[in-house]
Design a protein around this motif. Structure first.
Motif, PDB file in Angstrom:
ATOM      1  N   ALA A  78      22.275-106.544  52.459  1.00 55.20           N
ATOM      2  CA  ALA A  78      21.161-107.424  52.070  1.00 55.20           C
ATOM      3  C   ALA A  78      19.869-106.622  51.912  1.00 55.20           C
ATOM      4  CB  ALA A  78      20.981-108.528  53.111  1.00 55.20           C
ATOM      5  N   VAL A  79      19.639-105.649  52.793  1.00 57.60           N
ATOM      6  CA  VAL A  79      18.446-104.799  52.695  1.00 57.60           C
ATOM      7  C   VAL A  79      18.542-103.923  51.452  1.00 57.60           C
ATOM      8  CG1 VAL A  79      17.147-102.939  53.799  1.00 57.60           C
ATOM      9  CG2 VAL A  79      18.041-104.810  55.178  1.00 57.60           C
ATOM     10  N   VAL A  84      16.766-102.563  46.025  1.00 54.57           N
ATOM     11  CA  VAL A  84      17.086-102.281  44.618  1.00 54.57           C
ATOM     12  C   VAL A  84      16.363-103.277  43.707  1.00 54.57           C
ATOM     13  CG1 VAL A  84      18.952-102.282  42.918  1.00 54.57           C
ATOM     14  CG2 VAL A  84      19.266-101.154  45.117  1.00 54.57           C
ATOM     15  N   ARG A  85      16.358-104.536  44.092  1.00 56.64           N
ATOM     16  CA  ARG A  85      15.647-105.535  43.289  1.00 56.64           C
ATOM     17  C   ARG A  85      14.142-105.239  43.244  1.00 56.64           C
ATOM     18  NH1 ARG A  85      18.612-109.642  41.449  1.00 56.64           N
ATOM     19  NH2 ARG A  85      20.597-110.085  42.451  1.00 56.64           N
ATOM     20  N   ALA A  96      15.706 -97.130  42.176  1.00 57.68           N
ATOM     21  CA  ALA A  96      16.844 -98.036  42.381  1.00 57.68           C
ATOM     22  C   ALA A  96      18.132 -97.239  42.564  1.00 57.68           C
ATOM     23  CB  ALA A  96      16.971 -98.998  41.207  1.00 57.68           C
ATOM     24  N   ILE A  97      18.308 -96.175  41.767  1.00 60.58           N
ATOM     25  CA  ILE A  97      19.501 -95.335  41.901  1.00 60.58           C
ATOM     26  C   ILE A  97      19.446 -94.553  43.222  1.00 60.58           C
ATOM     27  CG2 ILE A  97      20.758 -93.390  40.888  1.00 60.58           C
ATOM     28  CD1 ILE A  97      20.985 -96.045  39.343  1.00 60.58           C
ATOM     29  N   ARG A  98      18.282 -94.094  43.587  1.00 60.93           N
ATOM     30  CA  ARG A  98      18.146 -93.298  44.819  1.00 60.93           C
ATOM     31  C   ARG A  98      18.394 -94.106  46.076  1.00 60.93           C
ATOM     32  NH1 ARG A  98      13.944 -90.649  41.653  1.00 60.93           N
ATOM     33  NH2 ARG A  98      14.830 -88.659  40.994  1.00 60.93           N
ATOM     34  N   VAL A  99      18.242 -95.414  45.995  1.00 62.39           N
ATOM     35  CA  VAL A  99      18.605 -96.254  47.143  1.00 62.39           C
ATOM     36  C   VAL A  99      20.089 -96.060  47.457  1.00 62.39           C
ATOM     37  CG1 VAL A  99      18.860 -98.632  47.955  1.00 62.39           C
ATOM     38  CG2 VAL A  99      16.793 -97.954  46.722  1.00 62.39           C
ATOM     39  N   PHE A 100      20.907 -96.045  46.422  1.00 60.99           N
ATOM     40  CA  PHE A 100      22.344 -95.839  46.628  1.00 60.99           C
ATOM     41  C   PHE A 100      22.631 -94.421  47.132  1.00 60.99           C
ATOM     42  CE2 PHE A 100      22.422 -99.529  43.861  1.00 60.99           C
ATOM     43  CZ  PHE A 100      23.379-100.313  44.483  1.00 60.99           C
TER      44      PHE A 100
END
Length: 138
Positions: A78-79, A84-85, A96-100
């Motif tokens: 959820a975080v 990403v959103r 957003a990609i670096r979150v993954f």
């Protein structure tokens, strides 16, 4: 001459010694343990989901990611979704990609990372995110 020696000895005796000063100062140098309560994983997740929902610019998103990933745990899906959103809302595809990529570094093994990818696949498809693994598959 003798009076000068006696005066020097008396002055030295009147001054507290370095050992005595350090012994007195040591309780002030010791840092007490924090009185804060431990935050549960659920409240941690809720706090960061709310933070990312209210982030208004890229600086806030990146600051929140830095703080979130600094903790000794892997953020909940959820975080990750909220982060990403938020990154896409401020129009930063790279973040957003670096979150993954951050999740990949935090998990213990590849199967845990794959579980995150599987759970967040609808989100990635909705936002049009292509991960590095998908671009450079070997």
């Amino acid at each position: 001459m003798r009076s000068q020696i006696v005066a020097a000895v008396l002055r030295t005796a009147a001054r507290p010694s370095l050992a005595a000063r350090s012994a007195r100062a040591s309780p002030f140098a010791v840092r007490a343990a924090s009185g804060h309560a431990q935050e549960s994983f659920e409240s941690f997740s809720e706090r960061y989901v709310n933070f990312f929902k209210n982030a208004e610019d890229l600086f806030e998103v990146q600051r929140g990611l830095n703080n979130c990933f600094a903790h000794d745990l892997v953020p909940s899906p959820a975080v990750v979704e909220a982060a990403v959103r938020a990154a896409r809302r401020v129009n930063d595809y790279a973040t957003a990609i670096r979150v993954f990529e951050g999740v990949k570094e935090k998990v213990e093994n590849k199967s845990q990372y794959q579980a995150y990818l599987d759970e967040l696949k609808p989100l990635r498809e909705e936002l049009g995110l292509t991960l590095k693994e998908e671009l450079y598959s070997s």
